[in-house]
Design an enzyme around this catalytic site. Structure first.
Site, PDB file in Angstrom:
ATOM      1  N   HIS A 260       0.447  -1.392   0.115  1.00  0.00           N
ATOM      2  CA  HIS A 260       0.210  -0.067  -0.010  1.00  0.00           C
ATOM      3  C   HIS A 260       0.711   1.032   0.122  1.00  0.00           C
ATOM      4  CE1 HIS A 260      -2.285   3.127   2.382  1.00  0.00           C
ATOM      5  NE2 HIS A 260      -2.906   2.661   1.119  1.00  0.00           N
ATOM      6  N   SER A 261       0.444   2.288  -0.771  1.00  0.00           N
ATOM      7  CA  SER A 261       1.455   3.453  -0.952  1.00  0.00           C
ATOM      8  C   SER A 261       2.735   3.538  -0.660  1.00  0.00           C
ATOM      9  CB  SER A 261       0.631   4.323   0.237  1.00  0.00           C
ATOM     10  OG  SER A 261       1.720   5.802   0.724  1.00  0.00           O
TER      11      SER A 261
END
Length: 676
Positions: free
Chosen positions: A316-317
């Site tokens: 994520h990210s």
């Protein structure tokens, strides 16, 4: 006095609970039965010799004698465990709470006497000073008396016997067989969602969502099936901001005192982006992620010796960028530089090729005198390789020997990683970058130049660090809300060659919310500049599209049809008679109208027409689409800016995202996916 019908006494059925965040939560029926069996079988033994039971998909161990629950794959405080049979609920309590085991035994004994003798309206004084009143078999209360001034006020508390008589959701047990393993790497900061929870809690939610989807979309033989997908969190923020690096103390010294909360939030989150572009801390982050993947994979194989499934990774990210950089620097197992790890690796043996022990490593480096110092601190070969220069300073090791140890550490890592370009050997020209520096007019210019991915001459470049090799070849790489495209562009990359793919991973999915301010696309870096291809629309987990999107599309189609009809009528009135027009012009007008109508009727974000258009999206995902966009909720359309931050943190609880992962995993195994 009303006569109470006698009841036949039956021993109460115990259920096991654990305390988490001041809440008592029940184990599943299967786990509770296993704990009860271990408790009954270990009676009479000392607490230190009590049984240990694996629970919750073997992610936690319960020390039955000590009544403690501990996490296996990640660091977590020990939590209390209780064998429960009696529960109470006060006027201010939202749910029933279990009595301590000693009080439950006292209440059960009193209940047995009352039921056997059929003598109710009995009072039982508890050691806490409260009184439990047995009015009848179905009405039992606790009466704590509180003195308020000159008055004695009674605050009644409801008491229940047995877990079946309270409103509590006992979770379903997880299948013991694991079909697939997914490691999930978090992004910046210690919090991963809008509720400021850590990666462990968020991955737990994602796992729960996937288990629910298994019931509804992957039914086999009338049930969930024999297996499941395991999701494990990988935490690198804890190590980066831990005592070993000292970065938090260094930042605290230079941080201004004003707006302290905002500055602290910035130091904990936003600065992680800058740390990743620092050679020192980037190496720390990469080493932490790779070592955690190595450690958890070995531990997972120990606890699941029958595991025969594949492994995938998700980020994520910023976590997706970390995984991207690691995967681009992997060596295929067929490469001579890559030696497949032996079974000793599955037992957390990090010993590299070369020295067999700490003594051997020190002897080859001429540092035998340091053996006593290192053994005193319980430093073995694995720990020595993980030591930083600050660690060696704290051990009192002089500068000369310290540099030798650091040189040995770097050589050991190079022996595992080797040199690496974004394109493997023989494919160095597949990733191109346009030089940013102007060239002299008389010099010969080139539109593209080969770029070493580890050390660019254009843009800010990727810092040069050593990338460890993973103990597995991922089946797929899933990126959530990923800034990979932006970072590649900032590093100076302008185009990814369609023939490029990860050396050891053949599937790549870039999944994002349409309002996510951190997410960027990948496919435009592969496609020709004159080709525009919208992202694949992720189907709703209940089928079709969300209602507001279907309504919007329907209104658009109606409007376009009406506009096309009005245009046809206007042309019929305004054009000259057919016998006055050339035949070619008449045909051309008809073709134009038909083409325009067809273009409007095409689904805007379907993406399935890629093959019809002959568009090549490259091999990063094996020739399939890479960019996948989620469907926004109706309320999110009212203000995109208001839901921007939430959109970046929505993936952990997104059924649509989880279903996309499960489809990719199980369709490769030939499992049927039910359409809803």
């Amino acid at each position: 006095m009303e006569t109470i019908a006698p009841v036949v006494y039956e021993p109460v059925r115990h259920h096991w609970f654990y305390c988490q965040d001041l809440n008592w939560l029940p184990f599943s029926k299967e786990d509770s039965a296993a704990l009860e069996a271990a408790h009954v079988g270990s009676r009479g033994q000392k607490e230190a010799d009590g049984a240990v039971v694996a629970t919750e998909g073997r992610r936690y161990d319960v020390m039955v004698g000590q009544r403690r629950r501990r996490a296996v794959f990640w660091e977590e405080h020990l939590t209390a465990v209780r064998r429960c049979s009696w529960f109470y609920k006060g006027s201010k309590d939202s749910s029933f709470l279990p009595y301590a085991e000693e009080l439950s035994s006292l209440l059960e004994e009193s209940y047995m006497i009352a039921a056997t003798l059929n003598e109710w309206t009995r009072n039982v004084d508890l050691p806490t000073g409260d009184t439990v009143v047995f009015h009848n078999p179905k009405l039992i209360t606790q009466q704590p008396f509180v003195t308020l001034g000159d008055k004695c006020v009674s605050n009644l508390t409801e008491v229940r016997r047995g877990v079946e008589n309270i409103s509590v959701d006992v979770p379903e047990g997880e299948p013991d067989t694991v079909d697939h393993l997914v490691f999930m790497v978090h992004g910046i900061g210690p919090a991963c969602d809008i509720r400021m929870r850590g990666v462990v809690q968020c991955v737990n939610d994602f796992r729960s969502v996937s288990l629910g989807l298994m019931d509804t979309h992957f039914k086999r033989d009338g049930g969930r099936g024999d297996g499941r997908v395991e999701f494990l969190p990988v935490n690198w923020h804890r190590v980066l901001h831990g005592e070993s690096t000292g970065v938090d103390k260094d930042m605290e010294r230079i941080t201004l005192p004003s707006i302290s909360r905002l500055r602290q939030f910035s130091n904990d989150t936003v600065l992680d982006l800058f740390f990743y572009n620092s050679p020192t801390y980037c190496q720390t982050i990469v080493d932490t992620v790779a070592s955690e993947l190595d450690r958890q994979y070995g531990l997972f194989r120990q606890r699941h010796p029958g595991f025969r499934g594949a492994v995938s990774v998700a980020g994520h990210s910023l976590g997706s960028l970390i995984l991207f950089d690691i995967l681009t620097n992997q060596k295929p197992r067929s490469d001579d530089l890559y030696n497949e790890k032996s079974e000793s690796t599955l037992k957390n043996d990090f010993t590299p090729t070369g020295p067999d022990s700490l003594e051997d490593a020190l002897r080859k480096s001429g540092l035998e005198d340091l053996l006593t110092v290192l053994q005193k601190e319980q430093v073995d070969l694995e720990s020595l390789i993980l030591c930083t220069e600050n660690d060696l300073k704290e051990l009192g090791i002089p500068l000369g020997p310290r540099k030798k140890i650091l040189s040995f550490r770097e050589n050991w890592k190079l022996s595992r990683t080797g040199t690496s370009l974004l394109c493997p050997s023989g494919q160095a020209a597949r990733i191109k970058a346009v030089p940013s520096a102007p060239t002299a007019p008389d010099q010969e210019t080139s539109t593209t130049s080969t770029v070493n991915y580890k050390c660019f001459d254009v843009g800010i470049g990727q810092v040069s660090v050593n990338y460890p090799q993973l103990p597995f070849e991922p089946q797929a790489f899933f990126a959530f809300g990923s800034p990979i495209g932006m970072f590649l562009t900032v590093r100076g990359l302008k185009k990814i060659d369609p023939n490029y793919s990860f050396p050891t991973c053949k599937s790549f999915y870039n999944i994002y919310h349409p309002f996510d301010p951190v997410a960027y696309r990948i496919e435009p870096m592969i496609l020709p500049p004159d080709v525009e291809l919208e992202a694949m629309l992720v189907p709703h987990h209940k089928g079709r599209k969300r209602m507001h999107l279907e309504l919007k599309e329907g209104l658009t189609r109606v409007g376009s049809d009406l506009l096309g009809s009005l245009r046809s009528v206007w042309q019929a009135f305004s054009q000259t008679p057919n016998n006055m027009l050339p035949l070619e012009a008449n045909s051309a007008n008809g073709a134009t109208v038909q083409q325009g109508t067809g273009a409007l009727e095409r689904e805007p974000q379907g993406g399935q027409d890629t093959m019809k258009q002959g568009v090549n999206v490259g091999l990063l995902n094996g020739g399939s689409r890479i960019d996948y966009v989620l469907q926004e909720k109706a309320i999110e359309n009212f203000n995109q800016y208001l839901f921007a931050i939430q959109s970046h943190l929505c993936y952990w609880e997104s059924e649509d995202t989880a279903l996309l992962l499960l489809k990719e995993i199980y369709e490769r195994q030939g499992a049927p996916v039910q359409r809803y």
